[in-house]
Structure formats: C-alpha cells, structure tokens
Design a protein around this motif. Structure first.
Motif, short mmCIF file in Angstrom:
data_model
loop_
_atom_site.label_atom_id
_atom_site.label_comp_id
_atom_site.label_asym_id
_atom_site.label_seq_id
_atom_site.Cartn_x
_atom_site.Cartn_y
_atom_site.Cartn_z
N GLY A 25 0.83 -1.20 0.00
CA GLY A 25 0.00 0.00 0.00
C GLY A 25 0.86 1.25 0.00
N ILE A 26 0.21 2.40 0.00
CA ILE A 26 0.96 3.67 0.00
C ILE A 26 1.68 3.83 1.34
N PRO A 27 2.70 4.71 1.40
CA PRO A 27 3.49 4.86 2.63
C PRO A 27 2.67 5.37 3.82
N ASN A 28 3.09 4.94 5.00
CA ASN A 28 2.61 5.51 6.27
C ASN A 28 1.13 5.30 6.55
N VAL A 29 0.59 4.19 6.11
CA VAL A 29 -0.84 3.93 6.37
C VAL A 29 -1.06 2.84 7.41
N GLY A 30 0.03 2.26 7.94
CA GLY A 30 -0.14 1.28 9.02
C GLY A 30 0.04 -0.17 8.60
N LYS A 31 0.74 -0.40 7.50
CA LYS A 31 0.96 -1.79 7.04
C LYS A 31 1.75 -2.59 8.09
N SER A 32 2.87 -2.02 8.53
CA SER A 32 3.73 -2.74 9.48
C SER A 32 3.04 -2.90 10.83
N ALA A 44 8.12 -5.87 13.00
CA ALA A 44 8.38 -4.90 11.93
C ALA A 44 8.55 -3.51 12.53
N GLN A 45 9.45 -2.74 11.97
CA GLN A 45 9.66 -1.37 12.45
C GLN A 45 8.50 -0.48 11.98
N THR A 46 8.03 0.39 12.87
CA THR A 46 6.94 1.31 12.51
C THR A 46 7.32 2.73 12.90
N GLY A 47 6.63 3.71 12.37
CA GLY A 47 6.91 5.10 12.73
C GLY A 47 5.99 6.05 12.01
N ASP A 48 5.81 7.24 12.61
CA ASP A 48 4.81 8.15 12.04
C ASP A 48 5.40 9.05 10.94
N LYS A 49 6.07 8.43 9.99
CA LYS A 49 6.54 9.14 8.80
C LYS A 49 6.63 8.12 7.65
N PRO A 50 6.62 8.58 6.42
CA PRO A 50 6.68 7.63 5.31
C PRO A 50 8.08 7.06 5.15
N GLY A 51 8.19 5.89 4.56
CA GLY A 51 9.51 5.32 4.27
C GLY A 51 10.18 4.65 5.45
N VAL A 52 9.43 4.23 6.45
CA VAL A 52 10.02 3.57 7.63
C VAL A 52 10.48 2.15 7.25
N THR A 53 9.63 1.42 6.55
CA THR A 53 10.02 0.08 6.07
C THR A 53 10.88 0.26 4.82
N LYS A 54 12.11 -0.24 4.92
CA LYS A 54 13.06 0.01 3.82
C LYS A 54 13.21 -1.19 2.89
N THR A 70 6.22 -4.82 3.21
CA THR A 70 6.90 -4.19 2.07
C THR A 70 6.98 -2.68 2.28
N PRO A 71 7.96 -2.02 1.67
CA PRO A 71 8.02 -0.56 1.76
C PRO A 71 6.81 0.04 1.05
N GLY A 72 6.29 1.14 1.60
CA GLY A 72 5.16 1.82 0.96
C GLY A 72 5.55 2.29 -0.43
N1 LIG Z 1 -4.41 6.20 14.92
C1 LIG Z 1 -3.87 5.13 14.33
N2 LIG Z 1 -2.58 5.18 14.01
C2 LIG Z 1 -2.07 4.09 13.40
C3 LIG Z 1 -2.84 2.94 13.08
N3 LIG Z 1 -2.04 2.05 12.44
C4 LIG Z 1 -0.82 2.62 12.39
N4 LIG Z 1 -0.83 3.83 12.97
C5 LIG Z 1 0.29 4.75 13.09
O1 LIG Z 1 0.62 5.18 11.78
C6 LIG Z 1 2.03 5.36 11.65
C7 LIG Z 1 2.53 4.57 10.46
O2 LIG Z 1 2.48 3.19 10.74
P1 LIG Z 1 3.41 2.14 10.01
O3 LIG Z 1 2.89 0.78 10.40
O4 LIG Z 1 4.85 2.44 10.20
O5 LIG Z 1 3.00 2.43 8.47
P2 LIG Z 1 3.52 1.72 7.13
O6 LIG Z 1 2.35 1.65 6.22
O7 LIG Z 1 4.19 0.43 7.45
O8 LIG Z 1 4.56 2.81 6.61
P3 LIG Z 1 5.84 2.65 5.61
O9 LIG Z 1 6.61 1.46 6.05
O10 LIG Z 1 6.57 3.92 5.83
O11 LIG Z 1 5.24 2.54 4.24
C8 LIG Z 1 2.64 4.92 12.98
O12 LIG Z 1 2.89 6.09 13.76
C9 LIG Z 1 1.55 4.07 13.60
O13 LIG Z 1 1.62 4.10 15.02
C10 LIG Z 1 -4.22 2.95 13.45
O14 LIG Z 1 -4.96 2.00 13.20
N5 LIG Z 1 -4.66 4.08 14.07
#
Ligand SMILES: Nc1nc2c(ncn2[C@@H]2O[C@H](COP(=O)(O)OP(=O)(O)OP(=O)(O)O)[C@@H](O)[C@H]2O)c(=O)[nH]1
Ligand SMILES: [Mg+2]
Length: 181
Positions: A25-32, A44-54, A70-72
């Motif tokens: 999916g697109i970056p930073n939507v909560g995949k990890s 899996a590493q997570t974080g509130d910015k895009p490009g966390v999963t490398k 997978t990376p966003g």
């Molecule tokens: N409020 C809320 N925040 C969430 C939820 N799921 C994930 N987050 C937050 O969204 C941010 C991104 O989450 P990731 O799991 O790192 O997102 P990702 O899609 O893996 O991002 P990339 O690896 O960068 O593509 C983190 O700060 C999470 O804590 C949710 O269901 N609700």
C-alpha cells in the motif's frame, strides 16, 4: 485458499507449505503496525513518517502463516495535482521534499469547504474570512508560532496545521468521499 492446497499436498504425501501473503500500500498507512498486531509481536519497524520500512521482510504470524511487509509505494506521476496534495497532507510523502505552506493552505481550504465547524472549534477562525493570511496569523498567534519581533512564523504555523490534522486534533477528516470517487 491455502488450506485446500495443503490438503491436496497431503493426499499426495507432500509436506504442507507455508501460506504466504504480501501486504502492500501507499506509505505511512499502518501496514507494518497491522502485521505486528497480527503477529502479536513487534517484529516490523513502525513510525509516524513515510519510508520507515526500507526492505521486504517475511514475518511469521502463527502456525504456517507468513506475511511479507513491504516498503510503501506510490505511483510515479500524479495525474491530478489534488491527489498529490491529499497524499502530502496525510503524511504519505516525505515532508522534506514538500512546500509545507502550500499543503497547509490546501488543507485549510479543503476544511473550509467540507469541515468548517472543525476549523472554528480548533482555531476559532472567522470562517467567512477571504484572506488566508489572516487565518495563518490567527492560528500562528494562538499556537505560539512566533519569530523574533513577535511576527507570525508561517513555516512553523504550516507545520502545526499539518500536525494537528495528522494527530486528529482537527477532527475525523477524510479527504475522499464516496460521491467524489
Ligand atoms: N491512529 C492510528 N494510528 C495508526 C494505526 N495504524 C498505524 N498507525 C500509526 O501510523 C504510523 C505509520 O504506521 P506504520 O505501520 O509504520 O505504516 P507503514 O504503512 O508500514 O509505513 P511505511 O513502512 O513507511 O510505508 C505509525 O505512527 C503508527 O503508530 C491505526 O490504526 N490508528
Ligand atoms: Mg512499514
């Protein structure tokens, strides 16, 4: 689906195979985050910015079930500029490569059209005000975004507006409505 494949393998005397699926999916939507939740472990590493999963990473969920983190990804070119603004607003594009003031202006104008009450609630804005700079001044003063001499720092104000949106402080906002799809 995996079960029926493994049943057939068993009939033929072949060992079962792990069920494997890919999350994308697109970056930073909560995949990890979703994968960690399903695995019940912070794998899996997570974080509130895009490009966390490398890079891609297989994560065991339970038994013979594995998910690929997978990376966003984004498509190479946005056919519609508004799509770009929306993705930038929600944090799916790196802030460092954006003009945050443009994005903040887009957010304020979008909110004025679709969620005026949220803007009034959070910033006590005069919703009829036509000059967006007046809004920036109001928000900047209210949120302490001041540079030396007490003038409003518009970069800081833009950042605050985007953080408020992303932290849900502006309310539950959606940028795509069913009737606009
Ligand atoms: N409020 C809320 N925040 C969430 C939820 N799921 C994930 N987050 C937050 O969204 C941010 C991104 O989450 P990731 O799991 O790192 O997102 P990702 O899609 O893996 O991002 P990339 O690896 O960068 O593509 C983190 O700060 C999470 O804590 C949710 O269901 N609700
Ligand atoms: Mg990730």
């Amino acid at each position: 689906m995996g079960q029926s494949i493994n049943d057939k393998r068993k009939e033929k005397g072949i060992n079962p195979r792990s069920i494997r699926a890919m999350i994308l999916g697109i970056p930073n939507v909560g995949k990890s985050t979703l994968i960690n939740r399903l695995a019940n472990k912070k794998r899996a590493q997570t974080g509130d910015k895009p490009g966390v999963t490398k890079k891609q990473q297989w994560i065991k969920i339970q038994g013979e079930f594995e998910l690929l983190d997978t990376p966003g990804i984004l498509w190479p070119k946005f056919e519609d500029q508004e799509v770009g603004y929306k993705l930038a607003a929600i944090g799916s594009i790196k802030d460092q490569i954006l003009h945050l003031d443009d994005i903040a202006v887009y957010v304020l104008k979008f909110m004025k059209e679709h969620y005026p009450a949220f803007l009034e609630d959070r910033y006590q804005l005069d919703i009829e005000e036509e000059d967006i700079v007046v809004w920036f001044d109001t928000i900047g003063k209210k949120r302490g975004c001041l540079a030396s001499g007490g003038v409003v720092d518009y970069d800081k104000t833009s950042d605050v507006i985007l953080q408020d949106l992303r932290n849900g402080k502006l309310g539950n906002v959606t940028f795509d409505h069913i009737d606009s799809l």
